[in-house]
Scaffold this motif. Structure first.
Motif, short mmCIF file in Angstrom:
data_model
loop_
_atom_site.label_atom_id
_atom_site.label_comp_id
_atom_site.label_asym_id
_atom_site.label_seq_id
_atom_site.Cartn_x
_atom_site.Cartn_y
_atom_site.Cartn_z
N PRO A 118 0.83 -1.23 0.04
CA PRO A 118 0.08 -0.05 0.03
C PRO A 118 0.90 1.29 -0.21
O PRO A 118 0.44 2.18 -0.74
N ASN A 119 1.83 1.21 0.64
CA ASN A 119 2.66 2.43 0.66
C ASN A 119 3.38 2.77 -0.49
O ASN A 119 3.98 3.97 -0.84
N CYS A 120 3.34 1.56 -1.55
CA CYS A 120 4.01 1.82 -3.09
C CYS A 120 3.00 2.75 -3.75
O CYS A 120 3.30 3.60 -4.34
N TRP A 121 1.51 2.23 -3.51
CA TRP A 121 0.46 2.91 -4.05
C TRP A 121 0.27 4.40 -3.71
O TRP A 121 0.21 5.41 -4.45
N GLN A 122 0.66 4.54 -2.36
CA GLN A 122 0.60 5.96 -1.68
C GLN A 122 1.78 6.59 -2.58
O GLN A 122 1.38 7.90 -2.70
N ALA A 123 2.69 6.20 -2.66
CA ALA A 123 4.05 7.10 -3.46
C ALA A 123 3.46 7.27 -4.77
O ALA A 123 4.17 8.34 -5.37
N ALA A 124 2.71 6.40 -5.25
CA ALA A 124 2.24 6.66 -6.74
C ALA A 124 1.21 7.64 -6.96
O ALA A 124 0.99 8.08 -8.08
N GLU A 125 0.65 8.20 -6.02
CA GLU A 125 -0.75 8.95 -5.81
C GLU A 125 -0.13 10.49 -5.94
O GLU A 125 0.49 10.82 -4.90
N LEU A 126 -0.62 11.24 -6.91
CA LEU A 126 -0.31 12.53 -7.04
C LEU A 126 -1.64 13.29 -7.36
O LEU A 126 -2.53 13.14 -8.21
N GLU A 127 -2.09 14.02 -6.24
CA GLU A 127 -3.31 14.86 -6.31
C GLU A 127 -4.52 14.09 -6.46
O GLU A 127 -5.31 14.24 -7.27
N GLY A 128 -4.45 12.91 -5.97
CA GLY A 128 -5.65 11.68 -5.83
C GLY A 128 -5.67 11.08 -7.14
O GLY A 128 -6.46 10.14 -7.41
N LYS A 129 -4.66 11.10 -8.22
CA LYS A 129 -4.66 10.30 -9.20
C LYS A 129 -3.53 9.64 -9.26
O LYS A 129 -2.40 9.96 -8.70
N ILE A 130 -3.57 8.37 -9.88
CA ILE A 130 -2.50 7.38 -10.27
C ILE A 130 -1.72 7.52 -11.45
O ILE A 130 -2.70 7.22 -12.47
N LYS A 131 -0.59 7.92 -11.73
CA LYS A 131 -0.10 8.23 -12.96
C LYS A 131 1.20 7.35 -13.56
O LYS A 131 1.69 7.50 -14.42
N ALA A 132 1.39 6.13 -12.62
CA ALA A 132 2.59 5.39 -12.79
C ALA A 132 2.41 4.31 -12.02
O ALA A 132 1.65 4.46 -10.86
N LEU A 133 2.82 3.28 -12.36
CA LEU A 133 2.82 1.80 -11.49
C LEU A 133 4.05 1.74 -11.00
O LEU A 133 5.07 1.73 -11.43
N PRO A 134 3.78 1.49 -9.50
CA PRO A 134 5.26 1.37 -8.72
C PRO A 134 5.87 -0.08 -8.70
O PRO A 134 5.23 -1.03 -8.44
N HIS A 135 6.88 0.04 -9.71
CA HIS A 135 7.09 -1.31 -10.20
C HIS A 135 8.44 -2.02 -9.39
O HIS A 135 8.39 -3.30 -9.25
#
Lengths: 296, 430
Positions: free
Chosen positions: B126-143
């Motif tokens: 989950p903290n990888c998704w958290q890092a991928a979130e920008l202004e509520g949007k996900i614009k890349a996959l934490p690979h």
């Protein structure tokens, strides 16, 4: 009609020139024009939708910045330091290789090696050679008692730029060697023989016969090297990235940083325009000399 | 006349080459997606990528995957240029430091709805998704992700009579460091140094910034308007704490002499090689340090991992690299392929096990140590880091070259950070 007559006579030539000249226009002139236009705007890669004309602001900011003047000074030292070293080494090696010595052809081949080595390979090798912990230069200097302890040549504020220049001289002097050697070989042997008969010594022959014959080649190659070195980016970037603390920062690395790291394309364009102005002077000089030489 | 005609045909043909080559793209039914990967032919993970690609092409016969190898050092610039020209790859690797920049430049596809519909989303930390979130949007996959640890040579520590790694800066500087630092051959020169780091290159800020977190003086603070600011100049207490990381590095070299003076300009290559040959006994890294194995197999055998020494509170870096999917091109098809790469098998094949963001990947004991630090591992704040990182390195070097005191460096850096934030439109008005 003279126009129709002219087109009938030259139309095909223009048509055939069209593909090549369109490429030159798209790949050379258009980016140049675009760079000049950008330098008067406020474009950054973050605000491309809000770009506006800002007049001379970028130039004012640039000329008012200490970093620009430090970088400009470094660029001049880098350019003319490299030029001086390369010319001296190139001339010396050309004179040596012009002598009737055994294995001359092999030496002529060997001397081109630094120039033939890809810049990346050369730069990375020099980084290792100059490394303070396991580089051969430091090991030898310490062993021979010339240094008390290892020194990080590329990492010192007072030595980084000088070291970059030395490495660049090593790589680029063969260009002078080749050009000057060709000119030396074109000197009529009779002139030298006549001077010898008249009792001229080696120094006199060099001063009054060799050097005048090298003048044109020297001038043209010198201008070419100034143009190439002034905007040369690869070597300094690979050796020091302009560091430490901007000690080896040159205008080319400053343009790169402002474009690719800070995304301030207009500011970077302003630096590029200043560089362009400086280089155009030398370009015109080169063109004039080439035309003069061609007219002979 | 015939010659003239041939010339005309030739001229027209040459003029049309760019038009013809542009028109020869795949039709809508058969799509080719371009993947820019830093892996090179022969590496196991490159072969893994090829295996994933083959499997994908069997499932989606209308999508062809083209893999292009671009070295790490070049991906950023190439993506920037190609995306500005409207011709980016479909997928590329992105470092955490570039993620916000590319998102702000609007190169990246908004993946939020696709990710939310994706059943396997839950399998990634989950903290990888958290890092991928920008202004509520996900614009890349934490690979890929790694957690920075203190990496040390157990053999050198044992030789110096040290049983456990240092937990704090004080222990490192006053106990462990001085004991490990040694002139082994008696020639008057130090042969093994206690601690090393990268002062230049992208790794420098990655190693330096966590020390500011540990000192409770973050470089940028998120303000109520959602923008950012450096507060050191406004808060004397914070400024005083911000000097501590600078002082730490300075003392390592000049006061406690546990780090070589040449470190003032070390890049990651110098640091890793010195660690590999044993001239420094410890540094920051993570289990990816095993990449040194082919050159220094003995070093890797005696390498151990521990939490990063701290001063006020433990903190380290959660370093994530992303798979960016670009708007131009074929984002939908690219996302399908990215899902393959993010799957359990995909991660096993394409990502080194230590770096997988997939929760179910079985990890080595060393890797478990690194991931046990996840509670106090933080990512970069969502701002553009390019200029700030350069200024950080400049401040660090100014202190190490004795051109500025730690306090002067902190004050200077604070001003530079806020100027950079303003230029980038990220400065808070608070």
């Amino acid at each position: 009609m003279p126009v129709i007559k002219y087109l009938r006579r030259n139309g095909l030539a223009y048509l055939l020139l069209f593909p090549a000249s369109s490429f030159v226009f798209i790949l050379v002139f258009w980016p140049m024009v675009k760079t000049v236009v950008l330098s008067f705007q406020n474009a950054s890669l973050f605000n491309l939708s809000e770009v506006r004309f800002v007049g001379l602001t970028n130039f004012r900011n640039l000329l008012g910045s200490d970093l620009f003047w430090l970088t400009f000074k470094n660029t001049l030292i880098w350019t003319f330091g490299s030029l001086g070293g390369e010319y001296l080494l190139g001339l010396s090696s050309a004179l040596l290789l012009n002598q009737e010595i055994k294995g001359r052809t092999i030496f002529r081949g060997i001397i081109v090696i630094p120039w033939a080595v890809p810049v990346v390979v050369a730069a990375l090798n020099w980084r290792w050679i100059l490394n303070p912990d396991f580089g051969i230069v430091n090991i030898l200097l310490v062993r021979w008692g010339l240094l008390k302890e290892s020194f990080y040549w590329l990492g010192g504020i007072n030595t980084a730029l000088a070291t970059c220049i030395l490495v660049n001289v090593w790589r680029s002097f063969p260009f002078f060697t080749i050009a000057l050697l060709a000119a030396l070989q074109a000197i009529p042997k009779e002139e030298i023989d006549a001077a010898k008969i008249d009792g001229a010594g080696s120094l006199q022959i060099f001063k009054h016969i060799t050097l005048p014959h090298l003048r044109t080649v020297s001038a043209i190659t010198t201008i070419l090297i100034i143009i190439w070195t002034f905007n040369y980016f690869d070597f300094i970037w690979l050796l020091t990235e302009g560091g430490p603390l901007h000690a080896s920062e040159v205008l080319a690395t400053l343009v790169y940083k402002n474009t690719f790291r800070y995304y301030q394309v207009s500011f970077a364009s302003a630096i590029a325009v200043i560089m362009m102005g400086f280089l155009v002077m030398f370009g015109v000089l080169y063109l004039k000399m080439s035309l003069k030489e061609g007219g002979k | 006349m015939k010659r003239k005609l041939v010339c005309i045909v030739l001229a027209v043909f040459l003029s049309l080459i760019p038009v013809v080559s542009y028109a020869s793209q795949d039709s809508a039914e058969n799509v080719t997606i371009n993947v820019w990967s830093p892996t090179t032919r022969g590496e196991p993970i490159y072969e893994g990528l090829v295996t994933v690609k083959k499997a994908f092409e069997q499932v989606f016969p209308n999508i062809k995957v083209e893999i292009e190898t671009i070295p790490w050092g070049e991906i950023h610039d190439k993506v920037l240029v190609s995306a500005q020209a409207g011709n980016p790859p479909d997928i590329s690797y992105i470092l955490a430091e570039w993620y916000v920049e590319f998102a702000k430049m609007d190169f990246l596809q908004d993946l939020t709805s696709w990710v939310n519909e994706w059943a396997a989303k839950e399998l990634i930390y989950p903290n990888c998704w958290q890092a991928a979130e920008l202004e509520g949007k996900i614009k890349a996959l934490p690979h890929r992700a790694n957690i920075r640890t203190y990496v040390y040579r157990e053999d050198l520590f044992k030789e110096a009579g040290i049983g456990s790694p240092p937990a704090t800066w004080k222990e490192l500087q006053q106990e462990v460091g001085p004991k490990v630092t040694k002139d082994t051959d008696g020639d008057g020169e130090i042969d093994v140094w206690g601690f090393g780091w990268s002062t230049t290159s992208a790794r420098s800020p990655q190693e330096f910034i966590p020390y500011f977190w540990q000192s409770e003086a973050d470089l940028v603070t998120e303000m109520p308007d959602g923008k950012f600011k450096n507060l050191w100049q406004e808060d004397e207490k914070m400024l005083s704490r911000a000097t501590e990381p600078f002082q730490f590095y300075h003392d390592n070299v000049y006061k406690f002499k546990i780090s070589p003076i040449g470190i003032r300009n070390w890049g990651y290559a110098e640091c890793d090689t010195s660690y590999g040959i044993g001239t420094i006994a410890s540094q920051l890294g993570s289990t990816w340090i095993k990449y040194l194995e082919s050159e220094h197999p003995e070093t890797i055998k005696v390498t151990k991992f521990a939490d990063v020494p701290y001063n006020r509170k433990p903190a380290t870096l959660l370093d994530i690299s992303f798979l960016g999917i670009y708007k131009e091109g074929h984002p939908k098809e690219a996302f399908e392929f990215a899902k393959f790469l993010q799957s359990y098998v995909g991660q096993m094949l394409y990502v080194e096990k230590e770096l997988a963001t997939h929760k179910d990947i079985s990890r080595s004991e060393d890797d478990k140590i690194a991931w046990s630090l996840v509670d106090h591992a933080y990512g970069f704040k969502p701002i553009s880091w390019g200029k700030i990182n350069d200024k950080l390195i400049e401040a660090e070097q100014s202190v190490l070259f004795n051109k500025m005191t730690p306090r002067e460096a902190a004050l200077w850096l604070s001003k530079e950070i806020n100027e950079a934030l303003e230029e980038q439109g990220e400065l808070s008005s608070y």
